[in-house]
Design a protein around this motif. Sequence first.
Motif, PDB file in Angstrom:
ATOM      1  N   GLY A 185      -3.452 -19.626  -9.375  1.00  0.00           N
ATOM      2  CA  GLY A 185      -5.240 -19.970  -8.493  1.00  0.00           C
ATOM      3  C   GLY A 185      -5.617 -18.691  -7.404  1.00  0.00           C
ATOM      4  O   GLY A 185      -5.855 -18.966  -6.818  1.00  0.00           O
ATOM      5  N   ALA A 186      -4.173 -17.864  -7.546  1.00  0.00           N
ATOM      6  CA  ALA A 186      -4.735 -16.835  -6.207  1.00  0.00           C
ATOM      7  C   ALA A 186      -5.003 -15.717  -7.252  1.00  0.00           C
ATOM      8  O   ALA A 186      -5.962 -15.384  -8.168  1.00  0.00           O
ATOM      9  CB  ALA A 186      -2.669 -15.996  -6.011  1.00  0.00           C
ATOM     10  N   ARG A 187      -5.818 -14.724  -6.311  1.00  0.00           N
ATOM     11  CA  ARG A 187      -6.274 -13.091  -6.236  1.00  0.00           C
ATOM     12  C   ARG A 187      -6.258 -12.255  -6.331  1.00  0.00           C
ATOM     13  O   ARG A 187      -5.388 -12.446  -5.084  1.00  0.00           O
ATOM     14  CB  ARG A 187      -7.683 -13.740  -5.948  1.00  0.00           C
ATOM     15  N   LEU A 188      -5.817 -11.346  -7.234  1.00  0.00           N
ATOM     16  CA  LEU A 188      -5.250 -10.285  -7.213  1.00  0.00           C
ATOM     17  C   LEU A 188      -6.321  -9.120  -6.356  1.00  0.00           C
ATOM     18  O   LEU A 188      -6.916  -8.650  -7.989  1.00  0.00           O
ATOM     19  CB  LEU A 188      -3.878  -9.762  -8.326  1.00  0.00           C
ATOM     20  N   ASP A 189      -5.935  -8.231  -5.666  1.00  0.00           N
ATOM     21  CA  ASP A 189      -7.162  -7.240  -6.123  1.00  0.00           C
ATOM     22  C   ASP A 189      -6.065  -5.789  -6.381  1.00  0.00           C
ATOM     23  O   ASP A 189      -5.536  -5.958  -4.804  1.00  0.00           O
ATOM     24  CB  ASP A 189      -8.553  -7.318  -4.560  1.00  0.00           C
ATOM     25  N   VAL A 190      -6.775  -4.690  -6.684  1.00  0.00           N
ATOM     26  CA  VAL A 190      -6.112  -3.401  -7.092  1.00  0.00           C
ATOM     27  C   VAL A 190      -7.245  -2.654  -6.249  1.00  0.00           C
ATOM     28  O   VAL A 190      -8.212  -2.207  -6.664  1.00  0.00           O
ATOM     29  CB  VAL A 190      -5.103  -2.987  -7.869  1.00  0.00           C
ATOM     30  N   ARG A 191      -7.053  -1.370  -5.802  1.00  0.00           N
ATOM     31  CA  ARG A 191      -7.886  -0.565  -4.707  1.00  0.00           C
ATOM     32  C   ARG A 191      -6.774   1.074  -4.689  1.00  0.00           C
ATOM     33  O   ARG A 191      -5.740   0.795  -4.124  1.00  0.00           O
ATOM     34  CB  ARG A 191      -8.866  -0.474  -3.380  1.00  0.00           C
ATOM     35  N   SER A 192      -7.703   1.637  -6.107  1.00  0.00           N
ATOM     36  CA  SER A 192      -6.823   2.984  -5.638  1.00  0.00           C
ATOM     37  C   SER A 192      -7.998   3.595  -6.525  1.00  0.00           C
ATOM     38  O   SER A 192      -9.038   3.653  -6.823  1.00  0.00           O
ATOM     39  CB  SER A 192      -6.185   2.916  -7.019  1.00  0.00           C
ATOM     40  N   ARG A 193      -7.689   5.210  -5.588  1.00  0.00           N
ATOM     41  CA  ARG A 193      -8.473   6.110  -6.575  1.00  0.00           C
ATOM     42  C   ARG A 193      -7.925   7.575  -6.372  1.00  0.00           C
ATOM     43  O   ARG A 193      -6.746   7.681  -5.733  1.00  0.00           O
ATOM     44  CB  ARG A 193      -9.649   7.054  -5.594  1.00  0.00           C
TER      45      ARG A 193
ATOM     46  N   GLY B  35       0.579  -1.090  -0.098  1.00  0.00           N
ATOM     47  CA  GLY B  35       0.189  -0.118   0.162  1.00  0.00           C
ATOM     48  C   GLY B  35       1.042   1.756  -0.032  1.00  0.00           C
ATOM     49  O   GLY B  35       1.652   1.493   0.338  1.00  0.00           O
ATOM     50  N   ASP B  36      -0.206   2.194   0.126  1.00  0.00           N
ATOM     51  CA  ASP B  36       1.295   3.635  -0.448  1.00  0.00           C
ATOM     52  C   ASP B  36       0.002   4.802  -0.018  1.00  0.00           C
ATOM     53  O   ASP B  36      -1.468   4.493  -0.967  1.00  0.00           O
ATOM     54  CB  ASP B  36       1.727   3.792  -1.578  1.00  0.00           C
ATOM     55  N   ASP B  37       0.775   5.774  -0.452  1.00  0.00           N
ATOM     56  CA  ASP B  37      -0.176   6.673   0.338  1.00  0.00           C
ATOM     57  C   ASP B  37      -0.137   8.599  -0.889  1.00  0.00           C
ATOM     58  O   ASP B  37       0.061   9.656  -1.122  1.00  0.00           O
ATOM     59  CB  ASP B  37       0.285   7.511   1.688  1.00  0.00           C
ATOM     60  N   GLY B  38       0.185   7.479  -2.618  1.00  0.00           N
ATOM     61  CA  GLY B  38       0.353   8.431  -4.294  1.00  0.00           C
ATOM     62  C   GLY B  38      -0.918   8.311  -3.797  1.00  0.00           C
ATOM     63  O   GLY B  38      -2.132   9.165  -3.705  1.00  0.00           O
ATOM     64  N   ARG B  39      -0.571   9.227  -5.124  1.00  0.00           N
ATOM     65  CA  ARG B  39      -1.526  10.081  -6.291  1.00  0.00           C
ATOM     66  C   ARG B  39      -2.483   9.094  -6.261  1.00  0.00           C
ATOM     67  O   ARG B  39      -3.918   9.363  -6.997  1.00  0.00           O
ATOM     68  CB  ARG B  39      -1.270  11.043  -7.306  1.00  0.00           C
ATOM     69  N   GLY B  40      -2.669   7.733  -6.335  1.00  0.00           N
ATOM     70  CA  GLY B  40      -3.362   6.365  -7.062  1.00  0.00           C
ATOM     71  C   GLY B  40      -4.103   6.998  -9.205  1.00  0.00           C
ATOM     72  O   GLY B  40      -3.636   7.558  -9.213  1.00  0.00           O
ATOM     73  N   PHE B  41      -5.161   6.377  -8.802  1.00  0.00           N
ATOM     74  CA  PHE B  41      -5.598   6.258 -10.313  1.00  0.00           C
ATOM     75  C   PHE B  41      -7.015   6.396 -10.236  1.00  0.00           C
ATOM     76  O   PHE B  41      -7.604   5.270  -9.441  1.00  0.00           O
ATOM     77  CB  PHE B  41      -4.389   5.487 -11.324  1.00  0.00           C
ATOM     78  N   ASP B  42      -7.462   6.165 -11.694  1.00  0.00           N
ATOM     79  CA  ASP B  42      -9.506   5.385 -11.928  1.00  0.00           C
ATOM     80  C   ASP B  42      -8.554   4.250 -12.350  1.00  0.00           C
ATOM     81  O   ASP B  42      -8.282   4.196 -13.439  1.00  0.00           O
ATOM     82  CB  ASP B  42      -9.937   6.662 -12.608  1.00  0.00           C
ATOM     83  N   LEU B  43      -9.383   3.387 -11.708  1.00  0.00           N
ATOM     84  CA  LEU B  43      -9.380   1.705 -12.158  1.00  0.00           C
ATOM     85  C   LEU B  43     -10.286   2.081 -13.428  1.00  0.00           C
ATOM     86  O   LEU B  43      -9.457   1.137 -14.623  1.00  0.00           O
ATOM     87  CB  LEU B  43     -10.123   0.905 -11.119  1.00  0.00           C
ATOM     88  N   GLY B  44     -11.305   2.287 -13.329  1.00  0.00           N
ATOM     89  CA  GLY B  44     -11.973   2.269 -14.875  1.00  0.00           C
ATOM     90  C   GLY B  44     -11.194   2.592 -16.002  1.00  0.00           C
ATOM     91  O   GLY B  44     -10.981   1.880 -16.722  1.00  0.00           O
ATOM     92  N   ASP B  45     -10.671   3.704 -15.860  1.00  0.00           N
ATOM     93  CA  ASP B  45      -9.290   4.890 -16.826  1.00  0.00           C
ATOM     94  C   ASP B  45      -8.496   3.387 -16.765  1.00  0.00           C
ATOM     95  O   ASP B  45      -7.743   2.953 -18.576  1.00  0.00           O
ATOM     96  CB  ASP B  45      -8.325   5.485 -16.661  1.00  0.00           C
ATOM     97  N   ALA B  46      -7.879   2.697 -16.113  1.00  0.00           N
ATOM     98  CA  ALA B  46      -6.505   1.508 -16.283  1.00  0.00           C
ATOM     99  C   ALA B  46      -7.250   0.622 -17.041  1.00  0.00           C
ATOM    100  O   ALA B  46      -6.679  -0.061 -17.955  1.00  0.00           O
ATOM    101  CB  ALA B  46      -6.482   1.226 -14.987  1.00  0.00           C
ATOM    102  N   ALA B  47      -8.535   0.343 -16.282  1.00  0.00           N
ATOM    103  CA  ALA B  47      -8.918  -1.205 -17.697  1.00  0.00           C
ATOM    104  C   ALA B  47      -9.547  -1.185 -18.637  1.00  0.00           C
ATOM    105  O   ALA B  47      -9.582  -1.462 -19.807  1.00  0.00           O
ATOM    106  CB  ALA B  47     -10.606  -1.523 -16.774  1.00  0.00           C
ATOM    107  N   ALA B  48      -9.851   0.183 -18.980  1.00  0.00           N
ATOM    108  CA  ALA B  48     -10.090   0.776 -20.385  1.00  0.00           C
ATOM    109  C   ALA B  48      -8.624   0.649 -21.485  1.00  0.00           C
ATOM    110  O   ALA B  48      -9.003   0.311 -22.493  1.00  0.00           O
ATOM    111  CB  ALA B  48     -11.089   1.472 -20.095  1.00  0.00           C
TER     112      ALA B  48
END
Length: 250
Positions: free
Chosen positions: A223-231, A191-204
């Motif tokens: 067979g693992a799960r990767l979750d990314v949370r960012s704003r 985890g970081d306290d940086g500027r973050g990003f829009d996950l929707g834009d990244a998915a596009a």
Amino acid sequence: MNDDPYTRTSMDAARAHTEDRDTDLAVSPEGADVQARIVQAQEAERLRLAQEIHDGPAQALSNAIFQVEYIERVVETDLPLARTELRYLRDLLRRELGDVRSFISQLRPPVLDELGLDGAIQDTIDLIRSITGATITAELTAPDGTLSDAERTVVLRVAQEALQNVRKHAQAKTVSVTTWEDDGGWVLEVGDDGRGFDLGDAAARGRRNFGLQFMRERAELIGARLDVRSRPGDGTVVRLAIPTRAQTGT
């Protein structure tokens, strides 16, 4: 037909070796699918590194050549300007040397054998800290003895990629790297306290977003799960969760 006993024995041994080899090479449909996915992931990684080297060190070296040519032109007529340009060039090359070292660290998984998983993650943390100056804390409490070799490799790759994204994009001041194990499985979180990003834009952007795609492909292989949370403006958290053997039925 050759009736020599030695020749017959040698031919029989050769046939047996060939049959054994063919048996070894026989792969189940599931195994073939896994092998195909591994090859695809390797090719994606090569493409990603090639693109990053092209956009990073290769472009920087090209700029450095132009910078040297400019210094050659002005050194006789404007020495203070030439000195300023030399300082700029030195700083540029130092930054790019850090990038090259980062790429090298991604290409040498034997560090797992040398340092173990925790040591390899800490080695990556130390490298990113030296480049960015960010405060990076590590709380690596999960034992790696429950992981397979492939799982340890994926954990390290995801940790490296997440930290590389912090270095390249986040502009973070503080970063945390944590591992733990509970009933839900084995977990890595960066985890970081940086500027973050829009996950929707990244998915596009899809496959053009090499970092996220790289981590997701590695997670899928085991067979693992990767979750990314960012704003935007609110940092980023990357979590890799590897299910326990009981959950996967293996």
